[in-house]
Design an enzyme around this catalytic site. Structure first.
Site, mmCIF file in Angstrom:
data_model
loop_
_atom_site.group_PDB
_atom_site.id
_atom_site.type_symbol
_atom_site.label_atom_id
_atom_site.label_comp_id
_atom_site.label_asym_id
_atom_site.label_seq_id
_atom_site.Cartn_x
_atom_site.Cartn_y
_atom_site.Cartn_z
ATOM 1 C CE LYS A 1 -7.995 -3.093 4.685
ATOM 2 N NZ LYS A 1 -7.560 -4.438 3.885
ATOM 3 C CD1 TRP B 1 -1.967 -2.480 1.765
ATOM 4 C CD2 TRP B 1 -3.091 -1.411 -0.012
ATOM 5 N NE1 TRP B 1 -2.846 -3.126 1.392
ATOM 6 C CE2 TRP B 1 -3.359 -2.832 0.310
ATOM 7 C CE3 TRP B 1 -3.127 -0.661 -1.010
ATOM 8 C CZ2 TRP B 1 -4.603 -3.255 -0.590
ATOM 9 C CZ3 TRP B 1 -4.314 -1.250 -1.958
ATOM 10 C CH2 TRP B 1 -4.819 -2.443 -1.606
ATOM 11 C CG ASP C 1 -3.310 4.285 4.017
ATOM 12 O OD1 ASP C 1 -4.365 4.168 4.664
ATOM 13 O OD2 ASP C 1 -3.081 3.499 2.929
#
Length: 359
Positions: A194, A101, A170
């Protein structure tokens, strides 16, 4: 019978929340309709929206000088929106390339402006995070972007950078699983799927004074400052995701809030890591111990055939979605906030039994 769902996202949700959603699905608080059928400008939904904003701020101890935005597109859209809004002519952006990511965020930023890797973990096979003194921040850097937890590689940033430029985080896969030092950040974002609720929602917290200096030459929906006016929703928000997220945030407060979530995460991931370390080498995790994720525990057995047998046997025991990401393989147990202690105990018990049978 409900299974123990170790999916890396969408996440498992608290059973109490699911039951409450079920009870309100046909008739939300006497409105005669579901919350997903009503106008996003109705008094009933406006109350849900404002309550969820307030619960997020309370749970995460978000300072008053931050605006909280509920946006569509998940965290991946923020890969583009962040540089679009923050980078001005002559600015640069440094990215910690810590895993899948982090790589994705840098790639999208570089498609918009001058972005570079302030640290690259790929030569190390993404098995750890950097320390602050390893970061190479170049002149003209507007902000440093970090990924607090790499879901696929199973590593987390234990200590956040203390640097002289703005930090953007993030937080998608460990959102609200631990407190963060807000004084070090100017913008934090993450997808809800999540730890917080259904997919489709990104929650962004940004210092309000920065909104005035952002790029106003963008199309309206891409401008963060355009979303900061609570009285002017730009379009229909992801109402169901926000509604469920609000219930999860209320559940979190009832459990003791983010401090309790941090303790739970350390204890439950620790139980799985202990099973790995005590297996006599049968299980192995590639991640350096100090940087091991509390959300996503990655490990392998001695062979791919045994990995496959483990996953098949686990599913038969009601332990599902343990397969590692397709890019790396192996086994991955995602232990988000709503995972039960019983689920972790069942996984550890299965790991021990499988090792005893196949070791």
């Amino acid at each position: 019978m409900r299974v123990h769902n170790f999916c890396a996202g969408p996440c498992t949700l608290p059973l109490a929340v699911l039951e409450e959603v079920r009870s309100e699905l046909l008739d939300f608080r006497g409105a005669g309709m579901s919350v997903i059928e009503m106008s996003h400008r109705s008094p009933e939904y406006e109350a849900v929206h404002e309550e969820t904003l307030a619960l997020f701020r309370e749970n995460y101890a978000v300072p008053d000088e931050f605006s909280i935005l509920f946006l569509q597109g998940g965290a991946t859209l923020q890969f583009a929106i962040v540089p679009m809004n923050l980078l001005r002519d002559g600015d640069r952006a440094g990215y910690v390339r810590s895993g899948t990511w982090g790589k994705g965020a840098l790639k999208d930023a570089a498609a918009w402006g001058d972005a570079y890797a302030a640290w690259d973990g790929e030569p190390l096979s993404f098995i750890r995070m950097p320390s602050t003194d390893e970061l190479q921040i170049e002149p003209g850097t507007r902000y440093l972007h970090v990924t607090s937890n790499e879901t696929i590689e199973g590593i987390r940033m234990v200590e956040f950078p203390d640097v002289d430029v703005s930090v953007v985080g993030d937080m998608s896969s460990d959102y609200l699983s631990r407190p963060i030092p807000w004084e070090r950040f100017d913008l934090v974002y993450g997808g809800a799927q999540k730890n917080l609720g259904p997919a489709g929602l990104a929650v962004v917290a940004v210092r309000t004074h920065l909104l005035e200096g952002m790029n106003t030459g963008l199309p309206s929906y891409l401008r963060l400052e355009a979303h900061a006016d609570k009285n002017s929703l730009m379009n229909t928000p992801p109402m169901f995701a926000i509604y469920v997220t609000g219930k999860v945030l209320r559940w979190m407060l009832d459990q003791g809030g983010v401090v309790a979530m941090e303790e739970r995460a350390a204890r439950r991931s620790g139980a799985v890591y202990s099973a790995i370390e005590e297996s006599g080498g049968f299980y192995r995790s590639p991640v350096e111990a100090v940087d091991r994720s509390h959300m996503n525990v990655v490990y392998r057995t001695p062979s791919e055939d045994l990995d496959s047998a483990f996953l098949k046997g686990a599913e038969q025991e009601g332990l599902v979605n343990l397969k590692g990401h397709r890019s790396v393989g192996g086994i991955r147990a995602s232990i988000y906030n709503a995972m039960t202690d019983e689920g972790v105990d069942a996984l550890v018990g299965f790991m021990t039994a499988f090792r005893d049978t196949n070791g």
